[in-house]
Design a protein around this motif. Sequence first.
Motif, PDB file in Angstrom:
ATOM      1  N   PRO A 139       0.501  -1.823   0.297  1.00 47.22           N
ATOM      2  CA  PRO A 139      -0.143  -0.112  -0.213  1.00 47.22           C
ATOM      3  C   PRO A 139       0.895   1.639   0.090  1.00 47.22           C
ATOM      4  CG  PRO A 139      -0.221  -1.370   2.296  1.00 47.22           C
ATOM      5  CD  PRO A 139       0.524  -2.075   1.193  1.00 47.22           C
ATOM      6  N   HIS A 165      -7.767   1.706  -3.093  1.00 44.74           N
ATOM      7  CA  HIS A 165      -6.687   1.553  -2.425  1.00 44.74           C
ATOM      8  C   HIS A 165      -6.450   3.177  -3.428  1.00 44.74           C
ATOM      9  CE1 HIS A 165      -7.029  -2.905  -2.171  1.00 44.74           C
ATOM     10  NE2 HIS A 165      -8.015  -2.823  -3.230  1.00 44.74           N
ATOM     11  N   ASN A 167      -3.412   3.967  -3.207  1.00 43.50           N
ATOM     12  CA  ASN A 167      -1.593   4.112  -4.293  1.00 43.50           C
ATOM     13  C   ASN A 167      -1.761   3.847  -5.242  1.00 43.50           C
ATOM     14  OD1 ASN A 167      -3.001   1.480  -3.087  1.00 43.50           O
ATOM     15  ND2 ASN A 167      -0.390   0.858  -3.336  1.00 43.50           N
TER      16      ASN A 167
END
Length: 242
Positions: A139, A165, A167
């Motif tokens: 992550p 997510h 990222n």
Amino acid sequence: MILDAHGHVGTWPDFLIPNPTAEHLVATMDRIGVDAMGISHLLAVGPDAVRGNELAMEIAERFPGRFGVWQVYNPHHRTPLAREGVWGVKLHPDVHQCRLDDPLYEPVWRLGLPVLAHGQTDSPWSDPAQFAAVAARHPRVPLIMGHTGLWPYGFGRAARLVADHPNVYLDTCGSKMTGRWIARLVELAGAERVLFGSDACFLDLRTGYGRVALAPLSDADRALVRGANLARLLGLPAGPHA
């Protein structure tokens, strides 16, 4: 500030590239106002990652501030990687026939630099579901999904798969991308998660930027997509030719 997240220099054996040189890219960038472009050399994507990465670094040195280097990692050759003087790492799972979630890429994730990877919906090597799996395991590694899955029927799915997510970023390059789809990706993923990419010199930089310039976006969202997001991700100064 306009930053192109996804570019190349060099030639490719089965794809006509009329103007493969850095000089031509810089001239086009100057014409339309692109401050800097992230490049990987196509020799590096293909048969020789080490020499291709060296050529990309030489180009960046010849044109200070205009090119950031995405150093290519070939998982079968365990290509040496630099920590300094690059934007990050370029992966092409389909060319190297190695799934994005394969353990062979562990040296890349351990490096911790931003990663730009080819993404292709329904590919056994780079389907967006693999981006979600890798992002969950790593992550803290910024991961850019090249082409947002490449095929329009998968754009929406790609955005939904990585929604949880933060990222993972989506780039806009590809011959099938449109201004309307860019606006839709902003709606689905958030303007802070979408990056302008052109895929020049494979594709025409003018066309790639035109889609962003003319997409039905607010001025604030367009500024994020066309450069502010990438500048934040890479820690670049906010001025021209950063």
